[in-house]
Write a protein that holds these residues in place. Structure first.
Motif, short mmCIF file in Angstrom:
data_model
loop_
_atom_site.label_atom_id
_atom_site.label_comp_id
_atom_site.label_asym_id
_atom_site.label_seq_id
_atom_site.Cartn_x
_atom_site.Cartn_y
_atom_site.Cartn_z
N THR A 33 0.82 -1.21 0.00
CA THR A 33 0.00 0.00 0.00
C THR A 33 0.85 1.25 0.00
O THR A 33 0.51 2.25 -0.61
N ARG A 92 -3.33 -7.54 -6.94
CA ARG A 92 -4.04 -8.02 -5.76
C ARG A 92 -5.36 -8.69 -6.13
O ARG A 92 -5.90 -9.45 -5.33
N ASP A 148 -0.78 -2.33 -9.45
CA ASP A 148 -0.73 -2.88 -8.10
C ASP A 148 -2.10 -3.44 -7.69
O ASP A 148 -2.20 -4.53 -7.11
N SER A 149 -3.16 -2.71 -8.03
CA SER A 149 -4.51 -3.17 -7.71
C SER A 149 -4.85 -4.45 -8.48
O SER A 149 -5.43 -5.39 -7.92
N GLY A 202 -8.30 -1.89 1.47
CA GLY A 202 -8.33 -3.26 0.96
C GLY A 202 -9.42 -3.50 -0.06
O GLY A 202 -9.69 -4.65 -0.41
N THR A 223 7.03 -2.73 -9.13
CA THR A 223 5.71 -3.27 -9.41
C THR A 223 5.77 -4.27 -10.55
O THR A 223 5.16 -5.35 -10.50
N HIS A 251 -7.79 1.54 -1.94
CA HIS A 251 -6.70 0.57 -1.85
C HIS A 251 -6.26 0.41 -0.40
O HIS A 251 -6.03 -0.72 0.07
N PHE A 301 -9.76 -3.49 -3.39
CA PHE A 301 -8.91 -3.40 -4.57
C PHE A 301 -9.70 -3.28 -5.87
O PHE A 301 -9.24 -2.64 -6.81
#
Length: 217
Positions: A3, A143, A139-140, A111, A171, A108, A113
């Motif tokens: 994060t 996840r 990044d999202s 949590g 990333t 984000h 996502f």
């Protein structure tokens, strides 16, 4: 775990450096209204103070003012309040990319996502060359298990570059780890280290990955 790799945008009204007490005059609906932002701070170290709480705010803010207030809440760790302010900003101005970016950061951090990805997608509809939004969307997606999409967005962030380019390589390395391409992932981590060798935040996230995936190769 990642994060902290989500960065506040650096545009107008989104400065995360706030004094202990700040009083502003804001022009709202054609009149001047006094908006008082009062903070209490606690020392984290001899050179660092942390905002503890926002005591009083005014109502009737425009989109940019909601973004500024959301940024204050986000910097203070009050993520639910931050999300509310960014949501209000996007209602006030559906084409405000900074509002959607802030909303993505808040979602984000909570949590959420899928909601974060939707917000960053909105940013990129408005600003296709926003490198940080590409990175945060990658990044999202990671996840959410959308690895191919994450690879695409991380590559876009790297192609656009900028001050945070070291994080974009990190990333991308994570996306490559997810597809078991460790050789390429380690090359990206090396690129991240070369670009961010003086950044302790980057190194703190990079080194465990290097130890796990690259040492001994």
């Amino acid at each position: 775990m990642l994060t902290r790799r989500l960065y506040p945008p650096s545009g107008p009204g989104l400065d995360f450096r706030f004094p202990l007490a700040e009083t502003k005059l804001m022009k709202i609906s054609g009149i001047w209204r006094l908006v008082a932002f009062l903070f209490f701070s606690a020392a984290l170290s001899s050179s660092c103070n942390k905002t503890i709480s926002l005591v009083k705010i005014d109502d009737g803010l425009n989109a940019e003012e909601h973004i500024r207030l959301g940024s204050i809440y986000l910097a203070n760790g009050e993520t639910f309040q931050a999300r509310q302010q960014f949501q209000r900003a996007t209602i006030e101005d559906r084409k405000n990319a900074d509002g959607w970016f802030g909303l993505g950061l808040a979602e984000h951090s909570l949590g959420h996502f899928r909601s974060a990805a939707l917000a960053f997608e909105k940013v990129l509809n408005l600003k296709p060359d926003y490198a940080e939004a590409h990175n945060n969307l990658a990044d999202s997606y990671l996840r959410l298990g959308k690895i191919e999409d994450a690879v695409r967005e991380a590559r876009a962030a790297i192609r656009l570059g900028g001050e945070q380019a070291a994080f974009y390589h990190l990333t991308y390395a994570e996306a490559l780890i997810a597809v078991h391409d460790l050789k390429s992932a380690c090359a990206e981590m090396e690129a991240a280290r070369n670009l961010g060798r003086d950044n302790p935040l980057l190194l703190g996230q990079l080194e465990p990955l290097e130890i796990k995936h690259c040492h001994g190769r």
